[in-house]
Design a protein around this motif. Structure first.
Motif, PDB file in Angstrom:
ATOM      1  N   LYS A 185       0.868  -1.171   0.000  1.00  0.00           N
ATOM      2  CA  LYS A 185       0.000   0.000   0.000  1.00  0.00           C
ATOM      3  C   LYS A 185       0.904   1.220   0.000  1.00  0.00           C
ATOM      4  N   SER A 187       1.108   5.648  -1.156  1.00  0.00           N
ATOM      5  CA  SER A 187       0.377   6.842  -1.591  1.00  0.00           C
ATOM      6  C   SER A 187       0.989   7.394  -2.873  1.00  0.00           C
ATOM      7  N   THR A 218      -3.037   4.866  -2.888  1.00  0.00           N
ATOM      8  CA  THR A 218      -4.014   5.829  -2.385  1.00  0.00           C
ATOM      9  C   THR A 218      -3.724   7.201  -2.987  1.00  0.00           C
ATOM     10  N   ALA A 224      -8.640   5.690  -4.523  1.00  0.00           N
ATOM     11  CA  ALA A 224      -7.556   4.705  -4.488  1.00  0.00           C
ATOM     12  C   ALA A 224      -7.676   3.761  -5.672  1.00  0.00           C
TER      13      ALA A 224
END
Length: 315
Positions: A185, A187, A218, A224
């Motif tokens: 995950k 950004s 994200t 996202a």
């Protein structure tokens, strides 16, 4: 059980005080700390592995974990001091961090300090600056290599330029960890720092080709995106009155990991078999959780009762 590895610290929110003074509002924080707490608030069994000081702030960190229901079995208590992070927000509530943590407890963890788990964790999660700075970075890499045969690995680069300004170093470290991670995950802001000239989709596809099963990117208020070997999907953002965004990414991470359990992801085979529709619902659940955190000051992550509708929709 989830085991979350990394830093636990105090965020200092500064406000201009009388004359030349500055008033600080100190809040417990640290990305891995928040993820562990977020999982516990969502009803999951979560443990934390990392160095926490014996100083007064460290005592508060451990007490908070116990209050939230995070297992403290693997916490390493030392006499090194607690890291302090000065948080300054821009006009949109986005935080910038200045860290005071050289030789602090969260960094001074070695391979000799690695825990022995009673049973393999469901997910082993690492991220933020403790995945970069030694000695703890080397210790966490050794832990991943030791455990990944029986454990899913989650990774959030969570780039912190004020800890290490060399973006080339961050990029090399991220690229080195990507093949070891089952879920990443990250950004879009982090990717803009370490790979400003490379399209996000190209980065995700490279990580997938190296062995990662699922890459989540994200995009703040824009939503996202998820990338896997079989599909790419994007969910729009959720409108919310933003108090600040501190802890939003960590909330998303906790909800993502908890949601995978709800979707019966138990191993690499079931992770690889996740369909686009189910991943889309997972993104929606994680974004709703993050939106709640954005509506409150600091890393005040939601409890499962605040997400009952979204939780039920995951099935």
């Amino acid at each position: 059980m989830y085991v979350i590895c990394g830093e636990a610290l105090f965020d200092l929110f500064g406000e201009a005080g009388a004359e030349d003074g500055v008033t600080f509002d100190a809040r417990i924080g640290g990305s891995p700390f928040n993820v562990a707490m977020g999982l516990a608030r969502l009803g999951e069994t979560a443990g934390f592995f990392g160095g926490i000081s014996n100083d007064a702030l460290g005592v508060k960190l451990v007490d908070k974990f116990r209050k939230e229901g995070v297992l403290d079995d693997y916490i390493l208590r030392t006499d090194y001091l607690t890291t302090l992070s000065l948080v300054q927000k821009d006009a949109n509530g986005h935080p910038a961090y200045t860290f005071y943590g050289a030789n602090a407890a969260d960094r001074m963890v070695t391979t000799e300090d690695l825990p022995v788990f009673r049973e393999p964790p469901f997910f082993l999660h690492i991220g933020s600056y403790t995945a970069l700075v030694d000695p703890i970075a080397g210790a966490l890499k050794a832990l991943i290599e030791r455990e990944r045969r029986n454990t899913l690995i989650s990774f959030d680069p969570n780039i912190r330029p004020t800890v290490e300004p060399d973006m080339a170093l961050w990029r090399r470290n991220t690229e080195g960890l990507a093949p070891l991670a089952d879920v990443i995950k990250v950004s879009d802001e982090d990717l803009a720092l370490i790979a400003p000239d490379e399209p996000i989709a190209d980065i995700a596809r490279r990580w997938l080709s190296s062995g990662t099963a699922l890459v989540i990117v994200t995009r703040g208020g824009e939503g996202a995106s998820a990338y896997s070997a079989g599909f790419e999907t994007t969910c729009p953002g959720i409108k919310v009155k933003v108090e600040d965004t501190v802890g939003a990414g960590d909330t998303f991470q906790a909800a993502l990991l908890s949601g995978m359990k709800k979707l019966k992801v138990t191993d690499r085979k079931s992770l690889a078999e996740l369909e686009e529709q189910r991943v889309g619902r997972l993104l929606e659940f994680a974004m709703q959780a993050a939106a709640i955190t954005c509506s409150r000051r600091g890393a005040d992550l939601p409890v499962i009762a605040e997400l009952e509708k979204e939780w039920a929709a995951l099935i």
